[in-house]
Design a protein around this motif. Structure first.
Motif, PDB file in Angstrom:
ATOM      1  N   THR A   7      43.674  53.867  48.503  1.00  0.00           N
ATOM      2  CA  THR A   7      42.589  53.270  47.722  1.00  0.00           C
ATOM      3  C   THR A   7      42.973  51.850  47.298  1.00  0.00           C
ATOM      4  N   ASP A   8      41.929  51.093  46.926  1.00  0.00           N
ATOM      5  CA  ASP A   8      42.166  49.749  46.401  1.00  0.00           C
ATOM      6  C   ASP A   8      43.109  49.808  45.203  1.00  0.00           C
ATOM      7  N   ALA A   9      42.866  50.786  44.324  1.00  0.00           N
ATOM      8  CA  ALA A   9      43.670  50.873  43.101  1.00  0.00           C
ATOM      9  C   ALA A   9      45.147  51.064  43.431  1.00  0.00           C
ATOM     10  N   GLN A  10      45.423  51.908  44.446  1.00  0.00           N
ATOM     11  CA  GLN A  10      46.820  52.117  44.848  1.00  0.00           C
ATOM     12  C   GLN A  10      47.428  50.837  45.398  1.00  0.00           C
ATOM     13  N   LEU A  11      46.632  50.108  46.188  1.00  0.00           N
ATOM     14  CA  LEU A  11      47.122  48.841  46.752  1.00  0.00           C
ATOM     15  C   LEU A  11      47.379  47.821  45.647  1.00  0.00           C
ATOM     16  N   VAL A  12      46.456  47.752  44.700  1.00  0.00           N
ATOM     17  CA  VAL A  12      46.626  46.810  43.585  1.00  0.00           C
ATOM     18  C   VAL A  12      47.910  47.151  42.829  1.00  0.00           C
ATOM     19  N   HIS A  13      48.110  48.429  42.619  1.00  0.00           N
ATOM     20  CA  HIS A  13      49.301  48.883  41.899  1.00  0.00           C
ATOM     21  C   HIS A  13      50.581  48.473  42.645  1.00  0.00           C
ATOM     22  N   LYS A  14      50.588  48.713  43.952  1.00  0.00           N
ATOM     23  CA  LYS A  14      51.747  48.340  44.769  1.00  0.00           C
ATOM     24  C   LYS A  14      51.965  46.829  44.765  1.00  0.00           C
ATOM     25  N   ALA A  15      50.866  46.085  44.902  1.00  0.00           N
ATOM     26  CA  ALA A  15      50.987  44.621  44.935  1.00  0.00           C
ATOM     27  C   ALA A  15      51.543  44.093  43.615  1.00  0.00           C
ATOM     28  N   LYS A  16      51.104  44.691  42.522  1.00  0.00           N
ATOM     29  CA  LYS A  16      51.637  44.291  41.217  1.00  0.00           C
ATOM     30  C   LYS A  16      53.143  44.515  41.159  1.00  0.00           C
ATOM     31  N   GLY A  17      53.593  45.578  41.835  1.00  0.00           N
ATOM     32  CA  GLY A  17      55.021  45.889  41.858  1.00  0.00           C
ATOM     33  C   GLY A  17      55.803  45.051  42.858  1.00  0.00           C
ATOM     34  N   GLY A  18      55.122  44.117  43.546  1.00  0.00           N
ATOM     35  CA  GLY A  18      55.838  43.204  44.436  1.00  0.00           C
ATOM     36  C   GLY A  18      55.685  43.495  45.916  1.00  0.00           C
ATOM     37  N   ASP A  19      54.782  44.408  46.280  1.00  0.00           N
ATOM     38  CA  ASP A  19      54.594  44.760  47.690  1.00  0.00           C
ATOM     39  C   ASP A  19      53.613  43.782  48.355  1.00  0.00           C
ATOM     40  N   PHE A  72      38.961  46.069  41.796  1.00  0.00           N
ATOM     41  CA  PHE A  72      39.481  44.861  42.457  1.00  0.00           C
ATOM     42  C   PHE A  72      38.360  44.064  43.148  1.00  0.00           C
ATOM     43  N   GLY A  73      37.493  44.763  43.887  1.00  0.00           N
ATOM     44  CA  GLY A  73      36.403  44.094  44.616  1.00  0.00           C
ATOM     45  C   GLY A  73      35.477  43.310  43.684  1.00  0.00           C
ATOM     46  N   PRO A  74      34.915  43.978  42.653  1.00  0.00           N
ATOM     47  CA  PRO A  74      34.075  43.259  41.694  1.00  0.00           C
ATOM     48  C   PRO A  74      34.804  42.115  40.983  1.00  0.00           C
ATOM     49  N   TRP A  75      36.080  42.337  40.713  1.00  0.00           N
ATOM     50  CA  TRP A  75      36.881  41.294  40.057  1.00  0.00           C
ATOM     51  C   TRP A  75      36.975  40.059  40.955  1.00  0.00           C
ATOM     52  N   LEU A  76      37.236  40.264  42.239  1.00  0.00           N
ATOM     53  CA  LEU A  76      37.257  39.152  43.189  1.00  0.00           C
ATOM     54  C   LEU A  76      35.905  38.445  43.249  1.00  0.00           C
ATOM     55  N   ALA A  77      34.835  39.242  43.268  1.00  0.00           N
ATOM     56  CA  ALA A  77      33.485  38.661  43.331  1.00  0.00           C
ATOM     57  C   ALA A  77      33.215  37.805  42.092  1.00  0.00           C
ATOM     58  N   GLN A  78      33.739  38.256  40.947  1.00  0.00           N
ATOM     59  CA  GLN A  78      33.579  37.452  39.721  1.00  0.00           C
ATOM     60  C   GLN A  78      34.292  36.108  39.861  1.00  0.00           C
ATOM     61  N   ILE A  79      35.519  36.160  40.367  1.00  0.00           N
ATOM     62  CA  ILE A  79      36.278  34.908  40.539  1.00  0.00           C
ATOM     63  C   ILE A  79      35.547  33.985  41.520  1.00  0.00           C
ATOM     64  N   ALA A  80      35.134  34.550  42.657  1.00  0.00           N
ATOM     65  CA  ALA A  80      34.486  33.726  43.692  1.00  0.00           C
ATOM     66  C   ALA A  80      33.179  33.124  43.192  1.00  0.00           C
ATOM     67  N   SER A  81      32.406  33.894  42.420  1.00  0.00           N
ATOM     68  CA  SER A  81      31.134  33.343  41.964  1.00  0.00           C
ATOM     69  C   SER A  81      31.346  32.276  40.894  1.00  0.00           C
ATOM     70  N   ARG A  82      32.334  32.483  40.029  1.00  0.00           N
ATOM     71  CA  ARG A  82      32.636  31.437  39.031  1.00  0.00           C
ATOM     72  C   ARG A  82      33.036  30.136  39.709  1.00  0.00           C
ATOM     73  N   LEU A  83      33.922  30.249  40.702  1.00  0.00           N
ATOM     74  CA  LEU A  83      34.372  29.046  41.410  1.00  0.00           C
ATOM     75  C   LEU A  83      33.210  28.390  42.160  1.00  0.00           C
ATOM     76  N   SER A  84      32.341  29.203  42.747  1.00  0.00           N
ATOM     77  CA  SER A  84      31.190  28.648  43.480  1.00  0.00           C
ATOM     78  C   SER A  84      30.250  27.916  42.538  1.00  0.00           C
ATOM     79  N   LEU A  85      29.970  28.528  41.392  1.00  0.00           N
ATOM     80  CA  LEU A  85      29.050  27.888  40.449  1.00  0.00           C
ATOM     81  C   LEU A  85      29.626  26.584  39.907  1.00  0.00           C
TER      82      LEU A  85
END
Ligand SMILES: [Zn+2]
Lengths: 221, 80
Positions: A7-19, A72-85
Protein backbone atom coordinates in the motif's frame (compact mmCIF):
# COMPACT_ATOMS: atom_id res chain seq x y z
CA UNK A 1 6.29 -9.69 -2.55
CA UNK A 2 5.67 -7.57 -5.66
CA UNK A 3 5.46 -3.81 -5.30
CA UNK A 4 1.85 -3.74 -6.50
CA UNK A 5 0.56 -5.37 -3.32
CA UNK A 6 2.27 -2.85 -1.06
CA UNK A 7 0.00 0.00 0.00
CA UNK A 8 0.93 3.65 -0.33
CA UNK A 9 0.99 3.92 3.46
CA UNK A 10 3.53 1.09 3.72
CA UNK A 11 5.70 2.73 1.06
CA UNK A 12 5.49 6.11 2.78
CA UNK A 13 6.48 4.45 6.03
CA UNK A 14 9.48 2.74 4.42
CA UNK A 15 10.54 5.92 2.63
CA UNK A 16 10.43 7.83 5.90
CA UNK A 17 12.77 5.20 7.31
CA UNK A 18 15.26 5.87 4.51
CA UNK A 19 14.21 3.36 1.83
CA UNK A 20 14.92 5.09 -1.47
CA UNK A 21 13.31 2.40 -3.61
CA UNK A 22 10.06 2.90 -1.70
CA UNK A 23 10.06 6.59 -2.61
CA UNK A 24 10.81 5.73 -6.22
CA UNK A 25 7.87 3.35 -6.29
CA UNK A 26 5.64 6.16 -5.00
CA UNK A 27 6.95 8.32 -7.79
CA UNK A 28 6.18 5.63 -10.34
CA UNK A 29 2.65 5.44 -8.98
CA UNK A 30 1.98 9.17 -8.92
CA UNK A 31 4.20 10.99 -11.42
CA UNK A 32 1.65 10.75 -14.25
CA UNK A 33 -1.15 11.94 -12.02
CA UNK A 34 0.80 14.91 -10.71
CA UNK A 35 1.87 15.75 -14.25
CA UNK A 36 -1.69 15.52 -15.56
CA UNK A 37 -3.12 17.63 -12.75
CA UNK A 38 -0.46 20.30 -13.24
CA UNK A 39 -0.86 20.29 -17.00
CA UNK A 40 -4.62 20.63 -16.73
CA UNK A 41 -4.24 23.60 -14.40
CA UNK A 42 -1.46 25.34 -16.29
CA UNK A 43 -1.95 24.29 -19.94
CA UNK A 44 1.74 24.71 -20.55
CA UNK A 45 4.19 21.87 -20.78
CA UNK A 46 7.26 23.57 -19.33
CA UNK A 47 5.35 24.97 -16.37
CA UNK A 48 3.77 21.58 -15.71
CA UNK A 49 7.21 19.96 -15.76
CA UNK A 50 8.49 22.54 -13.27
CA UNK A 51 5.54 22.01 -10.97
CA UNK A 52 5.79 18.20 -11.16
CA UNK A 53 9.48 18.37 -10.33
CA UNK A 54 8.96 20.82 -7.46
CA UNK A 55 6.11 18.70 -6.12
CA UNK A 56 8.30 15.61 -5.74
CA UNK A 57 11.21 17.62 -4.34
CA UNK A 58 8.87 19.14 -1.80
CA UNK A 59 7.40 15.70 -1.00
CA UNK A 60 10.89 14.36 -0.40
CA UNK A 61 11.70 17.28 1.87
CA UNK A 62 8.48 17.16 3.88
CA UNK A 63 7.64 13.47 3.85
CA UNK A 64 8.48 13.22 7.54
CA UNK A 65 5.64 15.68 8.27
CA UNK A 66 2.98 13.61 6.50
CA UNK A 67 1.08 12.05 9.37
CA UNK A 68 -1.79 10.52 7.43
CA UNK A 69 0.34 8.02 5.53
CA UNK A 70 -2.49 6.63 3.43
CA UNK A 71 -3.29 10.13 2.10
CA UNK A 72 -0.05 10.40 0.13
CA UNK A 73 -1.88 10.88 -3.21
CA UNK A 74 -4.16 13.70 -2.00
CA UNK A 75 -1.22 15.27 -0.20
CA UNK A 76 0.77 15.36 -3.45
CA UNK A 77 -2.23 16.82 -5.27
CA UNK A 78 -2.40 19.56 -2.64
CA UNK A 79 1.26 20.42 -3.15
CA UNK A 80 0.95 20.36 -6.95
CA UNK A 81 -2.16 22.54 -7.00
CA UNK A 82 -0.65 25.09 -4.61
CA UNK A 83 2.46 25.34 -6.77
CA UNK A 84 0.36 25.60 -9.94
CA UNK A 85 -1.82 28.36 -8.53
CA UNK A 86 1.23 30.26 -7.39
CA UNK A 87 2.57 30.07 -10.93
CA UNK A 88 -0.76 31.19 -12.41
CA UNK A 89 -0.84 34.09 -10.00
CA UNK A 90 2.66 35.01 -11.08
CA UNK A 91 1.65 34.86 -14.74
CA UNK A 92 -1.32 37.13 -14.05
CA UNK A 93 0.97 39.74 -12.64
CA UNK A 94 3.07 39.81 -15.77
CA UNK A 95 1.64 42.49 -18.10
CA UNK A 96 1.58 40.33 -21.26
CA UNK A 97 -0.90 37.84 -19.83
CA UNK A 98 -2.93 39.97 -17.48
CA UNK A 99 -6.04 39.89 -19.67
CA UNK A 100 -6.39 36.14 -19.42
CA UNK A 101 -6.27 36.36 -15.65
CA UNK A 102 -8.82 39.14 -15.44
CA UNK A 103 -11.44 37.35 -17.48
CA UNK A 104 -11.43 34.38 -15.15
CA UNK A 105 -12.18 36.65 -12.20
CA UNK A 106 -14.93 38.72 -13.81
CA UNK A 107 -17.73 36.30 -13.05
CA UNK A 108 -17.08 36.01 -9.36
CA UNK A 109 -20.49 34.75 -8.42
CA UNK A 110 -19.96 32.56 -5.38
CA UNK A 111 -21.77 34.94 -3.14
CA UNK A 112 -25.34 34.39 -4.07
CA UNK A 113 -25.60 34.43 -7.87
CA UNK A 114 -28.26 31.95 -8.99
CA UNK A 115 -27.17 28.47 -9.99
CA UNK A 116 -27.85 28.21 -13.74
CA UNK A 117 -30.63 25.77 -14.50
CA UNK A 118 -29.75 22.83 -16.77
CA UNK A 119 -30.87 23.55 -20.33
CA UNK A 120 -29.95 20.63 -22.54
CA UNK A 121 -31.31 17.55 -20.79
CA UNK A 122 -31.06 14.23 -22.62
CA UNK A 123 -29.85 10.69 -22.06
CA UNK A 124 -26.31 10.02 -23.18
CA UNK A 125 -25.84 7.79 -26.20
CA UNK A 126 -22.89 5.98 -24.59
CA UNK A 127 -21.48 5.03 -21.19
CA UNK A 128 -18.40 6.82 -19.88
CA UNK A 129 -16.34 3.63 -20.37
CA UNK A 130 -17.30 3.49 -24.06
CA UNK A 131 -16.67 7.20 -24.58
CA UNK A 132 -13.19 6.89 -23.11
CA UNK A 133 -12.21 4.23 -25.64
CA UNK A 134 -12.09 6.74 -28.50
CA UNK A 135 -9.42 9.39 -28.91
CA UNK A 136 -11.88 11.87 -30.48
CA UNK A 137 -14.23 11.72 -27.52
CA UNK A 138 -11.36 11.85 -25.01
CA UNK A 139 -10.26 15.07 -26.74
CA UNK A 140 -13.78 16.52 -26.42
CA UNK A 141 -13.85 15.62 -22.73
CA UNK A 142 -10.52 17.37 -22.28
CA UNK A 143 -11.72 20.44 -24.18
CA UNK A 144 -14.80 20.69 -21.98
CA UNK A 145 -12.62 20.65 -18.87
CA UNK A 146 -10.30 23.22 -20.37
CA UNK A 147 -13.20 25.57 -21.09
CA UNK A 148 -14.11 25.82 -17.40
CA UNK A 149 -12.96 28.96 -15.58
CA UNK A 150 -9.73 28.19 -13.77
CA UNK A 151 -11.18 28.38 -10.26
CA UNK A 152 -13.93 25.88 -11.07
CA UNK A 153 -11.51 23.61 -12.88
CA UNK A 154 -9.15 23.48 -9.89
CA UNK A 155 -11.93 22.48 -7.48
CA UNK A 156 -13.34 19.88 -9.87
CA UNK A 157 -9.91 18.30 -10.44
CA UNK A 158 -9.11 18.08 -6.75
CA UNK A 159 -12.51 16.82 -5.60
CA UNK A 160 -13.74 14.64 -8.45
CA UNK A 161 -10.53 13.47 -10.08
CA UNK A 162 -8.01 13.38 -7.22
CA UNK A 163 -10.54 12.44 -4.56
CA UNK A 164 -9.65 15.11 -2.02
CA UNK A 165 -12.16 15.84 0.73
CA UNK A 166 -13.90 19.24 0.85
CA UNK A 167 -11.59 20.20 3.71
CA UNK A 168 -8.42 19.09 1.89
CA UNK A 169 -9.52 21.01 -1.21
CA UNK A 170 -10.24 24.14 0.82
CA UNK A 171 -6.78 23.94 2.40
CA UNK A 172 -5.03 23.41 -0.93
CA UNK A 173 -6.76 26.33 -2.66
CA UNK A 174 -6.91 28.56 0.39
CA UNK A 175 -10.67 29.11 0.12
CA UNK A 176 -13.56 28.32 2.46
CA UNK A 177 -15.29 24.94 2.48
CA UNK A 178 -18.50 26.68 1.37
CA UNK A 179 -16.68 28.07 -1.64
CA UNK A 180 -15.37 24.61 -2.48
CA UNK A 181 -18.93 23.31 -2.51
CA UNK A 182 -20.35 26.15 -4.59
CA UNK A 183 -17.53 26.02 -7.13
CA UNK A 184 -17.80 22.25 -7.37
CA UNK A 185 -21.52 22.41 -8.09
CA UNK A 186 -20.98 25.06 -10.77
CA UNK A 187 -18.12 23.07 -12.31
CA UNK A 188 -20.16 19.87 -12.42
CA UNK A 189 -23.18 21.62 -13.92
CA UNK A 190 -21.15 23.42 -16.57
CA UNK A 191 -19.45 20.19 -17.59
CA UNK A 192 -22.79 18.36 -17.64
CA UNK A 193 -24.25 20.98 -19.92
CA UNK A 194 -21.33 20.88 -22.37
CA UNK A 195 -20.99 17.10 -22.39
CA UNK A 196 -24.71 16.46 -22.75
CA UNK A 197 -24.79 18.74 -25.80
CA UNK A 198 -22.00 16.56 -27.22
CA UNK A 199 -23.03 13.09 -26.07
CA UNK A 200 -26.79 13.44 -25.47
CA UNK A 201 -29.30 11.68 -27.68
CA UNK A 202 -31.51 14.42 -29.16
CA UNK A 203 -34.39 11.94 -29.45
CA UNK A 204 -34.53 11.58 -25.65
CA UNK A 205 -34.35 15.30 -24.95
CA UNK A 206 -36.49 16.59 -22.05
CA UNK A 207 -37.60 20.15 -21.55
CA UNK A 208 -36.67 21.52 -18.14
CA UNK A 209 -39.49 22.35 -15.74
CA UNK A 210 -39.39 25.97 -14.70
CA UNK A 211 -41.10 27.01 -11.52
CA UNK A 212 -40.21 30.69 -11.63
CA UNK A 213 -43.40 32.54 -12.27
CA UNK A 214 -42.00 35.90 -11.27
CA UNK A 215 -38.98 35.97 -13.54
CA UNK A 216 -39.78 37.47 -16.97
CA UNK A 217 -36.30 36.59 -18.28
CA UNK A 218 -36.96 32.91 -18.16
CA UNK A 219 -39.74 32.61 -20.67
CA UNK A 220 -39.15 31.14 -24.06
CA UNK A 221 -38.25 27.54 -23.44
CA UNK B 1 -39.15 20.59 -3.32
CA UNK B 2 -38.88 22.17 -6.78
CA UNK B 3 -36.28 21.56 -9.49
CA UNK B 4 -34.39 24.71 -8.39
CA UNK B 5 -34.16 23.45 -4.80
CA UNK B 6 -32.96 20.09 -6.00
CA UNK B 7 -30.21 21.85 -7.91
CA UNK B 8 -28.88 23.42 -4.72
CA UNK B 9 -28.74 20.09 -2.88
CA UNK B 10 -27.34 18.23 -5.86
CA UNK B 11 -23.64 18.12 -4.96
CA UNK B 12 -24.31 16.98 -1.40
CA UNK B 13 -26.61 14.29 -2.76
CA UNK B 14 -24.04 13.05 -5.30
CA UNK B 15 -21.35 13.01 -2.60
CA UNK B 16 -23.58 11.10 -0.18
CA UNK B 17 -23.09 13.90 2.31
CA UNK B 18 -26.66 15.13 2.65
CA UNK B 19 -29.00 15.86 5.51
CA UNK B 20 -31.42 12.87 5.77
CA UNK B 21 -34.48 15.14 5.81
CA UNK B 22 -33.38 16.95 2.62
CA UNK B 23 -32.41 13.64 1.04
CA UNK B 24 -35.92 12.33 1.60
CA UNK B 25 -37.50 15.42 0.03
CA UNK B 26 -35.07 15.23 -2.85
CA UNK B 27 -35.87 11.60 -3.57
CA UNK B 28 -39.56 12.36 -3.41
CA UNK B 29 -39.12 15.09 -6.02
CA UNK B 30 -36.95 12.81 -8.11
CA UNK B 31 -39.56 10.06 -8.20
CA UNK B 32 -41.97 12.50 -9.84
CA UNK B 33 -39.63 14.57 -12.01
CA UNK B 34 -38.22 12.95 -15.11
CA UNK B 35 -35.93 15.83 -16.24
CA UNK B 36 -34.24 15.91 -12.82
CA UNK B 37 -33.65 12.14 -13.00
CA UNK B 38 -31.88 12.61 -16.32
CA UNK B 39 -29.85 15.55 -14.99
CA UNK B 40 -28.62 13.41 -12.09
CA UNK B 41 -27.76 10.56 -14.43
CA UNK B 42 -25.87 13.01 -16.71
CA UNK B 43 -23.95 14.34 -13.71
CA UNK B 44 -22.96 10.89 -12.47
CA UNK B 45 -21.67 10.06 -15.95
CA UNK B 46 -19.86 13.39 -16.19
CA UNK B 47 -17.99 12.71 -12.96
CA UNK B 48 -17.21 9.09 -13.93
CA UNK B 49 -15.86 10.21 -17.27
CA UNK B 50 -13.14 12.26 -15.59
CA UNK B 51 -12.58 9.90 -12.70
CA UNK B 52 -12.03 6.90 -14.97
CA UNK B 53 -9.91 8.68 -17.57
CA UNK B 54 -6.25 7.66 -17.64
CA UNK B 55 -3.69 10.30 -16.70
CA UNK B 56 -1.49 11.56 -19.55
CA UNK B 57 1.81 9.77 -20.16
CA UNK B 58 4.88 11.53 -18.87
CA UNK B 59 7.19 12.79 -21.65
CA UNK B 60 10.03 10.20 -21.67
CA UNK B 61 12.84 12.70 -21.53
CA UNK B 62 11.18 14.47 -18.59
CA UNK B 63 10.59 11.21 -16.75
CA UNK B 64 14.30 10.38 -16.90
CA UNK B 65 15.28 13.88 -15.79
CA UNK B 66 12.82 13.71 -12.90
CA UNK B 67 14.02 10.36 -11.63
CA UNK B 68 17.70 11.25 -11.75
CA UNK B 69 17.05 14.58 -10.04
CA UNK B 70 15.19 12.84 -7.21
CA UNK B 71 17.97 10.26 -6.84
CA UNK B 72 20.55 13.03 -6.48
CA UNK B 73 18.42 14.97 -4.06
CA UNK B 74 17.72 11.85 -2.03
CA UNK B 75 21.45 11.37 -1.42
CA UNK B 76 21.95 15.01 -0.45
CA UNK B 77 18.86 14.92 1.76
CA UNK B 78 20.04 11.80 3.60
CA UNK B 79 23.41 13.37 4.38
CA UNK B 80 21.87 16.25 6.33
ZN1 LIG C 1 -37.23 18.41 -11.03
Amino acid sequence: MGTTSITDAQLVHKAKGGDQSAFEELMRRYARRVWTLSYRLLRNREDAEDVTQETFLSALEHLKDLRDEDRFGPWLAQIASRLSLRLLDHRRRSPTQSLEGLTSEVHDDENGGPIPHPEFIAEWRDDPETLLLRKETRDLVEEALNSLPEKYRAVFLLRDVEGLSVKETAQALNISETNVKVRLLRARLQLREKLTRLFGDEATRRMPHHHHDADPNLGGF
Amino acid sequence: MKCEDLLKALSDYLDGDIDPQICQELEKHLAECDPCQVVIDNLKKTILLYRKGEPFPLPTEFQERLHSLIRERWKAHRKD
